[in-house]
Design a protein around this motif. Structure first.
Motif: not given
Ligand code: AMP
Ligand code: ZN
Length: 491
Positions: A405-409
């Protein structure tokens, strides 16, 4: 990896190549600050934001310039109507625009420190016009200066209008026009009564809209740069004129390598207009209680070159999607922070998510294929949910989920991973409550039950709620709502 983008100038998808390795000069035509920006504008700005985020994710250093058009026909008319000075009239719209960017989690343009304003770049515009006159590409008539379209045989190469043949020598003074012919357009307008005016070699006057962007983009990005973008309405005449002005003055070609244009959105299948009542500014939607990230999702989820039909129903559905993403992230975060539980069959979720991330990047490499990228994203989220649900290698899986989620955010900007940052005093209250509830006589002891409820209510008053997980698992906290720019959003 190779990134392919549809280049309006080439009329086809092309491999993205920068002038300087690893660096991108990116100019976005900014808003005309005569009103609050509407969701059509934000459709374009969100699409540009995706492009910038993707390039940065790919390791490019992006110098992103976005101007503010604070002097043109529309801002002057607005200021006159309200009997205000130009700056006094535009200032609230500038502030609101920058706020709106934050609300939609659109990265602020990063060069120069402040968004350049046309009214503060007049000397550069005058210099550019002087250069054009020297080269016989512009001429003065009665205190105004016009671009001589006949001096630029390639005129029409962006809009593919084959306008070169129709050079009429007719002059237009307005900033926006729809004529299919190559009219000599205005670079400098002689001042009229009740209009702001600057000194120039041709007497008092003010710049035309098109010269503003040529002057500001070249000042901050150089006479030849990588990316230039706006809504499709800007292809002609605005960007066609920018090319003519810039290449006409510097002789350097191309002025811009890649031109990216965003298709206009429709609302309920129709062109947005105030008279039809289908006109939305950001605040209209926030006041109705829609989550800014749902708005962002709606605007982002259709390819920039395809028609996006915006509806409130669609926005509602986007809100559901965001909630699901929130829930999944929240589960991951909860279990990532707890001691491991469940069986240890080694789900290797992390590896699968790395693969998903690569596939998402590949989809975006293909002219920002956002539909495919989001489909892959949701597939991965489904996988995370199933893995967490099975309690498979729980903590490791949860940590992988958080990372994902951090990366896709960073890429999509949905801000999912921001939601559950828990203040420490609330965590403390939560642990206290766990202790109370863990007492062996809790089920019989009214005092302890009351204490537990009190702690829960105190946490609730701070805008968070306590979520009890499965029996035997510790409970956790979830934020009830986000506050955006004074607007509360329930999630
Ligand atoms: P403006 O403030 O009118 O100069 O527009 C700012 C940006 O929004 C420009 O890139 C326009 O092309 C774009 N734009 C205007 N209307 C729409 C629309 N309905 N859909 C998408 N983009 C738009
Ligand atoms: Zn522009």
């Amino acid at each position: 990896v190779n990134i392919f983008l549809f280049n309006t100038l080439a009329g086809k998808k092309e491999a993205f190549q920068t002038i300087d390795e690893g660096r991108v000069g990116f100019y976005s035509c900014g808003p005309t600050v005569y009103d609050y920006a509407h969701i059509g504008n934000f459709r374009t700005f969100v699409a540009q934001d995706l492009l910038r985020r993707f390039l940065e994710q790919q390791g490019y250093h992006v110098r992103h310039v976005m101007n503010l058009t604070d002097v043109d026909d529309k801002t002057i008319a607005g200021a006159n109507q309200e009997k205000k000075k130009l700056e006094e009239f535009t200032e609230p719209y500038v502030a609101a625009f920058q706020n709106d960017l934050n609300t939609l989690n659109i990265l602020q343009p990063n060069y120069p420190d402040k968004q350049p304003r046309a009214t503060q770049e007049i000397p550069e515009m005058i210099q550019l016009i002087q250069k054009l006159i020297q080269k016989n590409a512009a001429y003065e008539r009665e205190g105004s200066v016009y671009y001589r379209v006949a001096s630029f045989p390639e005129y029409g190469k962006l809009s593919k209008k084959d306008l070169g043949k129709n050079v009429t020598g007719v002059r237009v003074d307005v900033d926006e026009y729809e004529r299919e012919e190559a009219t000599d357009f205005v670079l400098w307008k002689k001042s009229k009564e009740n209009e702001p005016s600057w000194d120039s070699p041709w007497g008092g006057g003010r710049p035309g809209w098109h010269i503003e962007c040529s002057a500001m983009s070249m000042k901050y990005l150089g006479t030849s740069f990588d990316l230039h973008s706006g809504g499709e309405d800007l292809i002609f005449p605005h960007h066609e004129n920018e090319i003519a002005q810039s290449e006409g003055a510097t002789g350097r070609k191309p002025f811009v390598r890649h031109w990216i244009h965003v298709k206009h959105l429709l609302v309920d299948g129709e062109k947005m207009s105030k008279s039809k009542g289908n006109f939305f500014q950001l605040k209209d939607l926030l006041e109705k209680g829609y989550d800014p990230m749902a708005i962002r999702y709606s605007l982002l989820s259709v390819h920039y070159g395809a028609q996006l039909n915006f509806t409130l129903q669609g926005l509602k559905e986007a809100g559901e999607v965001i909630k699901k993403l929130d829930d999944c992230y929240f589960q991951c975060l909860t279990h990532a922070n707890r001691t491991p539980g469940g069986n240890k069959s080694g789900a290797q979720l992390g590896k699968k998510l790395d693969t998903a991330m690569n596939e998402i990047v590949n989809a975006l490499c293909d002219d920002l294929n956002i539909s495919k990228a989001l489909a892959l994203f949701h597939e991965a989220v489904g996988l995370i949910n199933r893995t967490i649900d099975e309690r498979t290698d729980l903590q490791n899986s949860a940590v992988s989920g958080v990372t994902f989620f951090n990366e896709t955010d960073r890429l999509f900007g949905f801000d999912i991973s921001k939601i559950a940052e828990t203040p420490s005093e609330l965590l403390h209250a939560l642990l206290q409550r766990e202790e109370v509830r863990g007492a062996s006589d809790f089920k019989q002891n009214k005092e302890l039950q009351k204490k537990s409820d009190e702690l829960r209510d105190n946490i609730g008053m701070r805008g968070w709620f306590v979520k009890d997980l499965r029996p035997g698992e510790p409970s956790t906290l979830k934020k009830k709502r986000r506050v955006w720019d004074g607007v509360q959003v329930n999630r």
